[in-house]
Enzyme design. Structure first.
Site, mmCIF file in Angstrom:
data_model
loop_
_atom_site.group_PDB
_atom_site.id
_atom_site.type_symbol
_atom_site.label_atom_id
_atom_site.label_comp_id
_atom_site.label_asym_id
_atom_site.label_seq_id
_atom_site.Cartn_x
_atom_site.Cartn_y
_atom_site.Cartn_z
ATOM 1 N N PHE A 76 0.831 -1.206 0.000
ATOM 2 C CA PHE A 76 0.000 0.000 0.000
ATOM 3 C C PHE A 76 0.869 1.262 0.000
ATOM 4 O O PHE A 76 0.526 2.249 -0.665
ATOM 5 C CB PHE A 76 -0.935 -0.007 1.208
ATOM 6 C CG PHE A 76 -2.182 -0.796 0.977
ATOM 7 C CD1 PHE A 76 -3.255 -0.238 0.311
ATOM 8 C CD2 PHE A 76 -2.291 -2.107 1.409
ATOM 9 C CE1 PHE A 76 -4.413 -0.949 0.086
ATOM 10 C CE2 PHE A 76 -3.437 -2.838 1.190
ATOM 11 C CZ PHE A 76 -4.496 -2.270 0.525
ATOM 12 N N HIS A 77 1.987 1.263 0.738
ATOM 13 C CA HIS A 77 2.881 2.424 0.710
ATOM 14 C C HIS A 77 3.433 2.654 -0.706
ATOM 15 O O HIS A 77 3.502 3.802 -1.167
ATOM 16 C CB HIS A 77 4.031 2.228 1.694
ATOM 17 C CG HIS A 77 3.699 2.583 3.100
ATOM 18 N ND1 HIS A 77 3.006 1.734 3.941
ATOM 19 C CD2 HIS A 77 3.950 3.709 3.842
ATOM 20 C CE1 HIS A 77 2.843 2.313 5.122
ATOM 21 N NE2 HIS A 77 3.403 3.503 5.090
ATOM 22 N N GLU A 78 3.809 1.580 -1.361
ATOM 23 C CA GLU A 78 4.358 1.718 -2.714
ATOM 24 C C GLU A 78 3.298 2.222 -3.692
ATOM 25 O O GLU A 78 3.567 3.121 -4.505
ATOM 26 C CB GLU A 78 4.904 0.367 -3.179
ATOM 27 C CG GLU A 78 5.439 0.368 -4.598
ATOM 28 C CD GLU A 78 6.635 1.280 -4.783
ATOM 29 O OE1 GLU A 78 6.812 1.818 -5.904
ATOM 30 O OE2 GLU A 78 7.396 1.474 -3.808
#
Length: 514
Positions: free
Chosen positions: A439-441
């Site tokens: 999700f961060h990426e």
């Protein structure tokens, strides 16, 4: 008058005996480390208090015979008190009295440093920070001038970015679809595998639809990041809504069949799909669904206004630091993996200070101000959006305390479900980190229109850091070694490095497109 030969039992009591011991009990005083003047001041204050206690009537011209008879007694008491205080001072600090009686540590020793109050040192740090940053602001203005542009938050491109805005508004269709599926499942019109399949389709469509819109529209970075964050929040809420109702249906069936006793199952709320509950959940500052939440009695309008003023101020500070400090440093840098190593380290360290300021402002604006404002307006009771993560002694503790809504979601819907299915604890934690890294990426790579996996690698790099800091914490107990490693790796090196990597990759991509 003579000093008693009985030694003192502690460092605070001085035993004094007079020649009139038969008529008056011995005096036992507890002299403090105050100066001699304080002893006489105390005696004067006591004498004044004694004198004032019988003088109210005399001020009004009413002096009874009883008061006249009491005045000589007061004068004698004053003289006795003065003599006693002088005697205390005369004999309590004799050279023969021991000055050192206990084993004591210095206030800054390793065993005693965290038991002391450091409010004065904290004030000193604030004064030093203000002085140093004032000099840096003046130096920056002299070197670059005023770099803040009107409308630096939203460019003309992002203001006309209607496809992203319309996509954001249309995301409300997916919670409605999930509610319809759950309502049909409550009436037992479709089988459980079909319910699960429909929820998979709904959540997948909700996530990939904004991704495709962002990639097709070549939107501005800030608009893309905002839409991706909103998309991830809605996706997490939909998963929690579906998973919670699935679990409540399973428990209801077990109780109905008699497989589980109702007394052994802790069901806080009855299984009931309610559209009002879903609507409140979709706007509430939480990611974990439940039919009802603790509520506060009223909305404090004045408090909300003060928090909004703070939000505006700190948002402006964050924008000022980005435009005035971070942009010039980043623009005057080279790719950290392709240029001179020493020069890259210098750029990273120079960028680390304003980056930490921006990161702390972002945390304060979002997790404290915005979420509390939203909770106050919705009368949402549980406002533990974060814990004291700044005191985390390991990286694992930091991730448990930094973002409580996401942490509770991970524990509830990923970590413990994996453990209940027989997955080892280490593997379950690794799965949770993997989901977080993905999700961060996506939140950064999709708006940048490139997939370099820097954010993914940065999150997964936390796994060995968890092991290292846990080992150090077990070896050196009650130490802050893990806390220092967290601040160094995560804030001083990790985040500035990611900023430089993504910036130069974006510039290289634009150069190739041009």
């Amino acid at each position: 008058m003579a000093v008693s030969d009985v030694p003192e039992t502690d460092g605070t009591t001085a035993t004094i005996q007079t020649d009139s011991d038969l008529k008056r009990p011995s005096l036992r005083r507890r002299p403090s480390s105050a100066s001699a003047g304080s002893l006489f001041d105390a005696a004067s204050a006591a004498a004044d208090a004694v004198r004032d206690s019988g003088s109210d009537d005399s001020l009004n011209g009413k002096c009874s015979d009883e008061d006249k008879d009491r005045k000589p007694d007061h004068a004698a008491a004053d003289n006795n008190a003065d003599r006693e205080q002088v005697t205390d001072y005369k004999f309590a600090y004799r050279p023969s009295v021991p000055a050192h009686r206990k084993i004591k540590e210095s206030p800054l020793s390793s065993d005693n440093i965290f038991r002391q109050s450091h409010a004065g040192l904290f004030n000193l740090c604030i004064v030093v920070l203000v002085a140093v940053n004032s000099r840096l602001i003046i130096e920056n203005l002299m070197k670059y001038g005023w770099l803040i542009r009107s409308g630096f938050w939203f460019s003309s491109k992002s203001l006309r970015d209607w496809p992203l805005f319309m996509c954001c508004l249309s995301l409300g269709v997916f919670p409605l679809a999930a509610f319809i599926v759950e309502k049909i499942a409550q009436q037992k019109c479709i089988a459980e595998p079909v319910v699960v399949l429909l929820h998979l389709i709904i959540t997948s469509a909700e996530f990939f639809y904004p991704v495709l819109v962002i990639l097709r529209c070549d939107s501005a970075f800030l608009s893309g990041v905002t839409l991706m964050l909103f998309t991830c929040i809605v996706w997490l809420k939909l998963v929690s809504f579906a998973h919670t109702n699935y679990d409540m249906r399973a428990l209801s069936k077990e109780v109905a069949k008699g497989e589980t006793s109702p007394n052994t199952v802790k069901m806080e709320y009855p299984y009931n799909v309610n559209f009002k509950s879903l609507t409140y959940f979709m706007v509430a500052p939480t990611l974990c669904y439940q039919p009802s939440y603790p509520r506060t009695p009223s909305v404090r309008k004045g408090w909300v206004f003060r928090q909004l003023v703070k939000l505006i101020i700190f948002t402006g500070v964050m924008g000022f630091i980005i435009e005035q400090y971070m942009n010039p440093i980043v623009q005057n840098s080279q790719h950290p993996l392709k240029g001179n190593l020493l020069y890259a380290v210098e750029r990273v360290l120079k960028l680390s200070v304003p980056n930490v300021y921006v990161w702390l402002c972002m945390f304060y604006c979002f997790f404290h101000l915005w979420l509390n404002i939203l909770a106050e307006l919705l009368r949402f009771g549980d406002r533990e959006f974060y814990k004291d993560w700044w005191n985390a002694q390991t990286v694992e503790e930091y991730w448990r305390m930094w973002n409580m809504p996401v942490h509770k979601w991970m524990v509830r819907h990923i970590y413990f479900p994996c453990i209940r299915r027989g997955v080892p604890k280490g593997a379950a934690a690794l799965i949770a980190f993997l989901v977080s890294a993905v999700f961060h990426e996506l939140c950064i790579a999709v708006p940048c229109h490139m997939f370099k996996l820097w954010a993914f690698i940065g999150i997964m790099f936390q796994v060995p850091l968890v092991l290292i800091t846990n080992y150090l914490q077990n070896k050196y107990r009650n130490s802050m070694v893990g806390n220092m490693i967290f601040w160094l790796i995560f804030c001083i090196l990790g985040q500035p490095m990611c900023v430089l990597l993504y910036y130069h990759d974006m510039m290289n991509r634009k150069g190739e497109l041009d």
